[in-house]
Design a protein around this motif. Structure first.
Motif, PDB file in Angstrom:
ATOM      1  N   VAL A  72     -56.675   5.112 -23.332  1.00  0.00           N
ATOM      2  CA  VAL A  72     -55.306   4.906 -22.414  1.00  0.00           C
ATOM      3  C   VAL A  72     -54.178   5.577 -23.226  1.00  0.00           C
ATOM      4  O   VAL A  72     -53.873   5.152 -24.418  1.00  0.00           O
ATOM      5  N   GLU A  73     -53.370   6.290 -22.600  1.00  0.00           N
ATOM      6  CA  GLU A  73     -52.016   6.897 -23.483  1.00  0.00           C
ATOM      7  C   GLU A  73     -50.848   6.620 -22.159  1.00  0.00           C
ATOM      8  O   GLU A  73     -51.239   6.486 -21.015  1.00  0.00           O
ATOM      9  N   TYR A  74     -49.892   6.262 -22.906  1.00  0.00           N
ATOM     10  CA  TYR A  74     -48.571   5.896 -22.165  1.00  0.00           C
ATOM     11  C   TYR A  74     -47.499   6.918 -22.424  1.00  0.00           C
ATOM     12  O   TYR A  74     -47.209   7.559 -23.665  1.00  0.00           O
ATOM     13  N   ALA A  75     -47.055   7.397 -21.201  1.00  0.00           N
ATOM     14  CA  ALA A  75     -46.082   8.270 -20.953  1.00  0.00           C
ATOM     15  C   ALA A  75     -44.659   7.968 -21.879  1.00  0.00           C
ATOM     16  O   ALA A  75     -44.439   6.545 -21.634  1.00  0.00           O
ATOM     17  N   LYS A  76     -43.662   8.874 -22.389  1.00  0.00           N
ATOM     18  CA  LYS A  76     -42.781   8.579 -23.139  1.00  0.00           C
ATOM     19  C   LYS A  76     -41.605   8.157 -21.842  1.00  0.00           C
ATOM     20  O   LYS A  76     -41.642   9.130 -20.713  1.00  0.00           O
ATOM     21  N   GLY A 180     -46.567   2.977 -17.092  1.00  0.00           N
ATOM     22  CA  GLY A 180     -46.446   4.339 -17.532  1.00  0.00           C
ATOM     23  C   GLY A 180     -47.830   4.857 -18.005  1.00  0.00           C
ATOM     24  O   GLY A 180     -47.790   5.893 -18.863  1.00  0.00           O
ATOM     25  N   GLY A 181     -48.802   3.938 -18.343  1.00  0.00           N
ATOM     26  CA  GLY A 181     -50.105   4.237 -18.812  1.00  0.00           C
ATOM     27  C   GLY A 181     -51.260   5.031 -17.886  1.00  0.00           C
ATOM     28  O   GLY A 181     -51.156   4.730 -16.800  1.00  0.00           O
ATOM     29  N   PHE A 182     -51.904   5.785 -18.510  1.00  0.00           N
ATOM     30  CA  PHE A 182     -53.123   6.547 -17.587  1.00  0.00           C
ATOM     31  C   PHE A 182     -54.022   6.733 -18.577  1.00  0.00           C
ATOM     32  O   PHE A 182     -54.161   6.768 -19.740  1.00  0.00           O
ATOM     33  N   ILE A 183     -55.471   6.861 -17.960  1.00  0.00           N
ATOM     34  CA  ILE A 183     -56.494   7.450 -18.665  1.00  0.00           C
ATOM     35  C   ILE A 183     -56.742   8.822 -18.541  1.00  0.00           C
ATOM     36  O   ILE A 183     -56.391   9.276 -17.518  1.00  0.00           O
ATOM     37  N   PRO A 184     -56.854   9.548 -19.768  1.00  0.00           N
ATOM     38  CA  PRO A 184     -56.935  10.911 -19.787  1.00  0.00           C
ATOM     39  C   PRO A 184     -58.046  11.555 -18.670  1.00  0.00           C
ATOM     40  O   PRO A 184     -59.053  11.124 -18.660  1.00  0.00           O
ATOM     41  N   GLY A 185     -57.439  12.377 -17.877  1.00  0.00           N
ATOM     42  CA  GLY A 185     -58.385  12.945 -16.657  1.00  0.00           C
ATOM     43  C   GLY A 185     -58.396  12.365 -15.549  1.00  0.00           C
ATOM     44  O   GLY A 185     -59.352  12.870 -14.661  1.00  0.00           O
ATOM     45  N   ILE A 186     -57.859  10.909 -15.333  1.00  0.00           N
ATOM     46  CA  ILE A 186     -58.160  10.116 -14.264  1.00  0.00           C
ATOM     47  C   ILE A 186     -56.617   9.845 -13.678  1.00  0.00           C
ATOM     48  O   ILE A 186     -55.783   9.571 -14.336  1.00  0.00           O
ATOM     49  N   ARG A 187     -56.484   9.950 -12.544  1.00  0.00           N
ATOM     50  CA  ARG A 187     -55.144   9.570 -11.878  1.00  0.00           C
ATOM     51  C   ARG A 187     -54.881   8.355 -11.838  1.00  0.00           C
ATOM     52  O   ARG A 187     -55.832   7.379 -11.915  1.00  0.00           O
ATOM     53  N   ALA A 188     -53.716   7.960 -12.019  1.00  0.00           N
ATOM     54  CA  ALA A 188     -53.185   6.692 -11.990  1.00  0.00           C
ATOM     55  C   ALA A 188     -53.409   5.830 -10.504  1.00  0.00           C
ATOM     56  O   ALA A 188     -53.463   6.685  -9.691  1.00  0.00           O
ATOM     57  N   GLY A 189     -53.452   4.647 -10.562  1.00  0.00           N
ATOM     58  CA  GLY A 189     -53.769   4.003  -9.173  1.00  0.00           C
ATOM     59  C   GLY A 189     -54.813   3.663  -8.937  1.00  0.00           C
ATOM     60  O   GLY A 189     -56.002   3.337  -9.494  1.00  0.00           O
ATOM     61  N   ARG A 190     -55.386   3.968  -7.601  1.00  0.00           N
ATOM     62  CA  ARG A 190     -56.859   3.734  -7.129  1.00  0.00           C
ATOM     63  C   ARG A 190     -57.982   4.472  -7.780  1.00  0.00           C
ATOM     64  O   ARG A 190     -59.089   3.713  -8.007  1.00  0.00           O
ATOM     65  N   THR A 192     -57.995   5.329 -11.052  1.00  0.00           N
ATOM     66  CA  THR A 192     -58.359   4.736 -12.323  1.00  0.00           C
ATOM     67  C   THR A 192     -59.043   3.301 -11.928  1.00  0.00           C
ATOM     68  O   THR A 192     -59.786   2.855 -12.902  1.00  0.00           O
ATOM     69  N   ALA A 193     -58.753   2.625 -10.785  1.00  0.00           N
ATOM     70  CA  ALA A 193     -59.448   1.136 -10.713  1.00  0.00           C
ATOM     71  C   ALA A 193     -60.986   1.687 -10.271  1.00  0.00           C
ATOM     72  O   ALA A 193     -61.856   0.938 -10.763  1.00  0.00           O
ATOM     73  N   GLU A 194     -61.251   2.699  -9.460  1.00  0.00           N
ATOM     74  CA  GLU A 194     -62.467   2.942  -9.429  1.00  0.00           C
ATOM     75  C   GLU A 194     -63.163   3.496 -10.449  1.00  0.00           C
ATOM     76  O   GLU A 194     -64.471   3.137 -10.853  1.00  0.00           O
ATOM     77  N   TYR A 195     -62.519   4.060 -11.494  1.00  0.00           N
ATOM     78  CA  TYR A 195     -63.072   4.730 -12.590  1.00  0.00           C
ATOM     79  C   TYR A 195     -63.654   3.221 -13.679  1.00  0.00           C
ATOM     80  O   TYR A 195     -64.551   3.201 -14.156  1.00  0.00           O
ATOM     81  N   LEU A 196     -62.525   2.409 -13.654  1.00  0.00           N
ATOM     82  CA  LEU A 196     -62.885   0.867 -14.493  1.00  0.00           C
ATOM     83  C   LEU A 196     -64.264   0.285 -14.005  1.00  0.00           C
ATOM     84  O   LEU A 196     -64.819  -0.051 -14.567  1.00  0.00           O
ATOM     85  N   ASP A 197     -64.274   0.280 -12.422  1.00  0.00           N
ATOM     86  CA  ASP A 197     -65.101  -0.512 -12.168  1.00  0.00           C
ATOM     87  C   ASP A 197     -66.659   0.414 -12.183  1.00  0.00           C
ATOM     88  O   ASP A 197     -67.630  -0.401 -12.525  1.00  0.00           O
ATOM     89  N   TYR A 198     -66.624   1.584 -12.135  1.00  0.00           N
ATOM     90  CA  TYR A 198     -67.637   2.383 -12.314  1.00  0.00           C
ATOM     91  C   TYR A 198     -68.317   2.188 -13.870  1.00  0.00           C
ATOM     92  O   TYR A 198     -69.214   1.567 -14.248  1.00  0.00           O
ATOM     93  N   VAL A 199     -67.300   2.122 -14.921  1.00  0.00           N
ATOM     94  CA  VAL A 199     -67.524   2.184 -16.354  1.00  0.00           C
ATOM     95  C   VAL A 199     -67.975   0.488 -16.508  1.00  0.00           C
ATOM     96  O   VAL A 199     -69.115   0.188 -17.280  1.00  0.00           O
ATOM     97  N   LEU A 200     -67.277  -0.445 -15.738  1.00  0.00           N
ATOM     98  CA  LEU A 200     -67.804  -2.115 -16.019  1.00  0.00           C
ATOM     99  C   LEU A 200     -68.998  -2.146 -15.282  1.00  0.00           C
ATOM    100  O   LEU A 200     -70.090  -3.029 -15.933  1.00  0.00           O
ATOM    101  N   THR A 201     -69.449  -1.473 -14.143  1.00  0.00           N
ATOM    102  CA  THR A 201     -70.926  -1.865 -13.639  1.00  0.00           C
ATOM    103  C   THR A 201     -71.853  -1.321 -14.673  1.00  0.00           C
ATOM    104  O   THR A 201     -73.055  -1.966 -14.843  1.00  0.00           O
ATOM    105  N   ARG A 202     -71.610  -0.194 -15.227  1.00  0.00           N
ATOM    106  CA  ARG A 202     -72.824   0.508 -16.110  1.00  0.00           C
ATOM    107  C   ARG A 202     -72.952  -0.189 -17.295  1.00  0.00           C
ATOM    108  O   ARG A 202     -74.038  -0.406 -18.048  1.00  0.00           O
ATOM    109  N   VAL A 203     -71.873  -0.819 -17.969  1.00  0.00           N
ATOM    110  CA  VAL A 203     -71.817  -1.397 -19.393  1.00  0.00           C
ATOM    111  C   VAL A 203     -72.234  -2.953 -19.067  1.00  0.00           C
ATOM    112  O   VAL A 203     -73.165  -3.310 -19.951  1.00  0.00           O
ATOM    113  N   THR A 204     -72.181  -3.507 -17.859  1.00  0.00           N
ATOM    114  CA  THR A 204     -72.587  -4.909 -17.461  1.00  0.00           C
ATOM    115  C   THR A 204     -74.210  -4.814 -17.274  1.00  0.00           C
ATOM    116  O   THR A 204     -74.865  -5.866 -17.765  1.00  0.00           O
TER     117      THR A 204
END
Length: 266
Positions: A72-76, A180-190, A192-204
């Protein structure tokens, strides 16, 4: 009395007092269980059980410490004359985020049919109904493959259920967007939530399979070597032992670092 002692340990000791008491209670039964296995089988079987236990403990420690780090990167941003943000961090998603809770849920749910069948036992030596006999044959002792399969599937299901309750990807994505945080290569908002859900499902998925396999160790040992249900290396007991042990080491390490000592494991 035990609750009071646990509170005293929490106030004056290191870590959670009740967890340490449970840890001590489980660990104190290990020598007795191994001796009972050696007397019932042979000393060679007891040595084999100890060797398997060392491997199981190592595997549990490895998986409990494993995590997927999402960068996660935070913009200045300027607030007055000061600059905030611009740093990099990560979101740690553990392989086993549910802990021992799915194992407890699954075992409790599987105990209900046996409890209902026990209440429906006929008196005066009459023949019990067919469904009561079926439950006694397949869902009581724990050594039947059907019981093991249901136990494993319930653990997998409860793992996903518990992780879905405790980790909300949409809430995490909204908090990141707010600051102001974002995952590199992933747009903020929805996205990001879909990407987190995708990773969480695979890791679980591997985490739930790992919990199911660890919980099946005592049942398999009961079938193979005739050990009782208190087989020391497996199930909820080994998860509690390792979890409390790792947490206690972290607590002691943080206390040492606060006092400018080196870490406990260095």
């Amino acid at each position: 009395l035990i609750m009071w002692m646990g509170e005293l340990i929490t106030e004056r000791g290191v870590g959670n007092g009740m967890s340490l008491l449970i840890f001590t209670s489980i660990a104190a039964r290990f020598p007795q269980s191994i001796i009972a296995i050696g007397q019932a089988q042979s000393p060679e079987v007891a040595i084999l059980v100890v060797a398997i236990g060392v491997v199981v403990v190592g595997a549990v420690v490895y998986v409990e410490q494993s995590q997927r780090r999402i960068p996660v990167e935070y913009a200045k941003r300027m607030v007055g004359r000061r600059t905030y943000g611009g740093n990099n961090t990560y979101i740690p998603i553990k392989v086993n985020m549910a802990g021992v809770v799915p194992v407890i849920f699954a075992s409790s749910l599987l105990y209900l049919p046996a409890l209902i069948a026990q209440f429906n036992q006929p008196a005066n030596g009459q023949v019990p109904p067919g469904w009561v006999t079926w439950i006694q044959n397949y869902l009581t002792t724990g050594d039947h493959p059907l019981y093991m399969l249901l136990y494993f599937l319930l653990i997998v299901g409860f793992t996903y259920f518990y992780v879905a309750i405790t980790f909300n990807p949409e809430e995490v994505a909204d908090n990141m967007k707010k600051y102001g945080g974002f995952i590199p290569g992933i747009r903020a908002g929805r996205p990001t939530a879909e990407y987190l859900d995708y990773v969480l499902t695979r890791v679980t998925l591997p985490g739930s399979i790992y919990l199911g396999l660890i919980a099946l160790v005592p049942l398999v040992a009961f079938v193979l070597i005739g050990a009782n249900s208190n087989f020391p290396f497996g199930g909820a007991s080994i998860l509690i032992i390792v979890g409390v042990g790792l947490e206690t080491v972290k607590q002691i390490d943080s206390q040492l670092q606060q006092r400018h000592y080196e870490g406990l494991l260095r």
